[in-house]
Scaffold this motif. Structure first.
Motif: not given
Length: 372
Positions: A63-69, A201-202
């Motif tokens: 969730s942190r990585l997707v939020g940053k993107s 995500v992949v």
């Protein structure tokens, strides 16, 4: 009832029809790719936020990585969407403007909704106070925007409904909810976006070297499951969508028009190949190459389905009596400037994505540059 199609604009087209169509397909494909990452990614992120609250560390990191993107993906979606809308207006402005006017307040609402979602995405990316519930709000907003867009794009190919809708209410508050294509078309788009979000995500797990090797493998397999499940659901929704089409349009897609039928068949086969490659990669100890094949096949599927969508639009409008303008006065200077700026925009977006991918993980040397 005779369709109500506005008269031809008293202005010439700024480029040949084939060029405007090609630019529409190019910019719309780029827009849809970014949009799917935003819409599908927001749904995946919302689910991961919910699971992270139950103590799952992998979902917390995802969730942190997707939020940053997300802010980068939203900016790319908006920028590329403006270009696609310009070419849509040039080719189909008479029906597009009419459908937009009939649902004007819903259409106007898209702008403030995007602004709220954009600022909320920045709040999530930088962990500002009160951002814990924002991922759910962001996903809900983008789903609402998707529904408004689907409604307008469906209504514009139904000019026979214009007169009745305006007679019912000319206040710009009407949605064309009775159209049998609306719900399957909306669900088809959402399921496709979630599938592309899973591929995102992949790609994020493989390209962004943050977290442990175990996390990257988990994220790759988790994104693969999202993609596979959404694609399987989309097959059923796609059949529903085909069944909702007028008979003549359906027959064109399943054999009467060889080119359209071949494109549709290639898209279905490509989707199957994508699922097979992604699932094979998820079971492999060294999945990188198969994931790359799957992502490539997924992008090919997206392009083929966009061509099928365009054929459906042109066939439905032709049946309603719509004809594109034939008066052409090329403006090669502005077209050349647009081409240069489009290339610059794509390169800048690629640079932003590459910068995000290379960004150090939290706690590593240099991470303080990007971490609040």
């Amino acid at each position: 009832m005779t369709p109500v199609i506005p008269a031809l604009d008293p202005l010439p087209l700024p480029a040949p029809l084939w060029l405007l169509w090609a630019l529409l397909m190019l910019t719309f494909t780029l827009h849809v790719l970014a949009m799917n990452l935003v819409l599908g990614g927001s749904v995946v992120a919302a689910v991961s936020v919910w699971k992270a609250r139950r103590g799952d560390p992998n979902h917390k990191e995802l969730s942190r990585l997707v939020g940053k993107s997300m802010p980068v993906a939203i900016s790319a979606t908006v920028t590329l969407g403006v270009a696609a809308l310009l070419f849509l207006q040039a080719l189909y402005g008479r029906v597009f403007f009419t459908s937009s006017a009939l649902m004007a307040w819903w259409w106007f609402a898209v702008v403030p909704l995007v602004i709220v979602a954009y600022y909320s995405a920045y709040a999530v990316a930088f962990h500002t106070r009160g951002s814990s519930a924002l991922p759910y709000a962001i996903a809900a907003i983008f789903l609402a925007i998707a529904f408004v867009y689907t409604n307008n794009m469906t209504l514009m190919v139904r000019p026979e409904a214009f007169r009745e809708m305006y007679a019912t209410s000319g206040r710009g508050l009407t949605l064309h909810l009775a159209d049998r294509m609306l719900l399957p078309r909306f669900l088809h788009m959402v399921a496709g976006a979630i599938a592309i979000g899973g591929l995102g995500v992949v790609a994020l797990a493989l390209l962004r070297r943050a977290g442990t090797a175990d996390f990257r493998m988990w994220a790759s397999r988790y994104g693969s499951r999202w993609f596979a499940h959404a694609t399987i659901v989309n097959v059923a929704v796609g059949v529903w969508l085909l069944g909702s089409l007028p008979v003549d349009t359906l027959l064109q897609l399943i054999g009467r028009n060889a080119v359209a039928s071949a494109v549709l068949a290639a898209g279905i086969l490509s989707a199957g190949a994508t699922v097979a490659a992604i699932l094979a990669a998820a079971r492999s100890g060294r999945p990188g190459r198969m994931f790359a094949v799957g992502i490539g096949a997924g992008l090919a599927t997206l392009a083929l389905m966009i061509l099928t969508r365009d054929f459906m639009r042109r066939t439905l409008l032709a049946a309603a009596g719509f004809e594109p303008a034939r008066w052409i006065a090329p403006q090669w200077g502005p077209i050349a400037i647009f081409g240069v700026l489009l290339i610059v925009a794509v390169l800048l977006t690629a640079w932003m994505v590459a910068t995000l991918v290379r960004a150090p993980a939290p706690g590593s040397v240099g991470s303080e540059v990007l971490e609040p």
